[in-house]
Scaffold this active site. Sequence first.
Site, PDB file in Angstrom:
ATOM      1  N   ASP A 286       0.844  -1.200   0.000  1.00  0.00           N
ATOM      2  CA  ASP A 286       0.000   0.000   0.000  1.00  0.00           C
ATOM      3  C   ASP A 286       0.875   1.243   0.000  1.00  0.00           C
ATOM      4  OD1 ASP A 286      -2.783   1.358   0.752  1.00  0.00           O
ATOM      5  OD2 ASP A 286      -1.259   2.199   2.088  1.00  0.00           O
TER       6      ASP A 286
ATOM      7  N   TYR B 215       2.962  10.083  -0.268  1.00  0.00           N
ATOM      8  CA  TYR B 215       3.963   9.538   0.646  1.00  0.00           C
ATOM      9  C   TYR B 215       5.370   9.864   0.139  1.00  0.00           C
ATOM     10  CZ  TYR B 215       0.185   6.643   2.627  1.00  0.00           C
ATOM     11  OH  TYR B 215      -0.975   6.197   3.211  1.00  0.00           O
TER      12      TYR B 215
ATOM     13  N   GLN C 180     -10.567   2.067   3.289  1.00  0.00           N
ATOM     14  CA  GLN C 180      -9.368   1.967   4.116  1.00  0.00           C
ATOM     15  C   GLN C 180      -9.498   2.917   5.299  1.00  0.00           C
ATOM     16  OE1 GLN C 180      -4.839   3.274   3.527  1.00  0.00           O
ATOM     17  NE2 GLN C 180      -5.393   1.605   2.145  1.00  0.00           N
TER      18      GLN C 180
ATOM     19  N   TYR D 283      -5.594   0.401   8.362  1.00  0.00           N
ATOM     20  CA  TYR D 283      -4.257   0.976   8.497  1.00  0.00           C
ATOM     21  C   TYR D 283      -3.968   1.262   9.969  1.00  0.00           C
ATOM     22  CZ  TYR D 283      -6.063   5.916   8.430  1.00  0.00           C
ATOM     23  OH  TYR D 283      -6.698   7.110   8.687  1.00  0.00           O
TER      24      TYR D 283
ATOM     25  N   LEU E  23      -1.412  -1.909  14.248  1.00  0.00           N
ATOM     26  CA  LEU E  23      -0.653  -2.127  15.484  1.00  0.00           C
ATOM     27  C   LEU E  23      -0.873  -0.993  16.478  1.00  0.00           C
ATOM     28  CD1 LEU E  23       2.710  -3.489  14.007  1.00  0.00           C
ATOM     29  CD2 LEU E  23       0.701  -4.758  14.785  1.00  0.00           C
TER      30      LEU E  23
END
Length: 235
Positions: A13, A18, A129, A157, A160
């Site tokens: 992804d 980015y 997403q 996304y 964690l």
Amino acid sequence: MSTGLSLGMTLIDTAEVYGGGKAEQLIGRVIKNRRDEVFLVSKVWPSHATRTGIQDACSASLTRLGTDHLDLYLLHWPDRVKDLAEVVETFEQLRAGGQIRRWGVSNFGVAEMERLWRIPGGELCATNQVPYSLADRKVERAVLPWCAQHRMPIMAYSPLGGEGAGVLRNPVVQRIASSQGRSPAAVALAWAVRSGRVIAIPESGSVSHVRENAAALTLTLGSDELRQLDEAFPA
């Protein structure tokens, strides 16, 4: 990334914003001789969400990635998008032209999803997403049930918990990880994808962490372990 691909984590992804496009360039180098192994996802920024803007952004992403198609192309945010119908039409044109295989959205709430569904072709959206982790379960209130009702997986996304969330340091997560012989990251990821309707996309900057994440692919949490996690991270 090469290690992740070799371990069966084949979805990559990225997005045009980015690193100002440098992330796509890096990925392009990694997948240069492995494109057929990869499910490649990129995203268009809302300021480009017009017919010509999306077409130009997609073309630029493909060039940076060194490929002729994306497996999935997402609208990065709903904010400041003036004409969502034009976005859908343009995505469908790109799909018909072979530049993308599927399209979807990112960071859409239920109201935005309902608006999308009222647009002709909006129901062809492949995914939404959104942030989802033990530390951030807000989408369970409405977004996740809505997507499940419409048979649409979500992409999680920050599964964690994101920087500073403390999920991997939580004693319950660590205790379950120890009993399973896996890492806390594997436990958090196995929890995120437990329903079979969630695609987790964790970030990692090291080979060791990639290997820890990959262990989630073969980890199934038991009902008692899920109960303990629910108590530690209430919905």
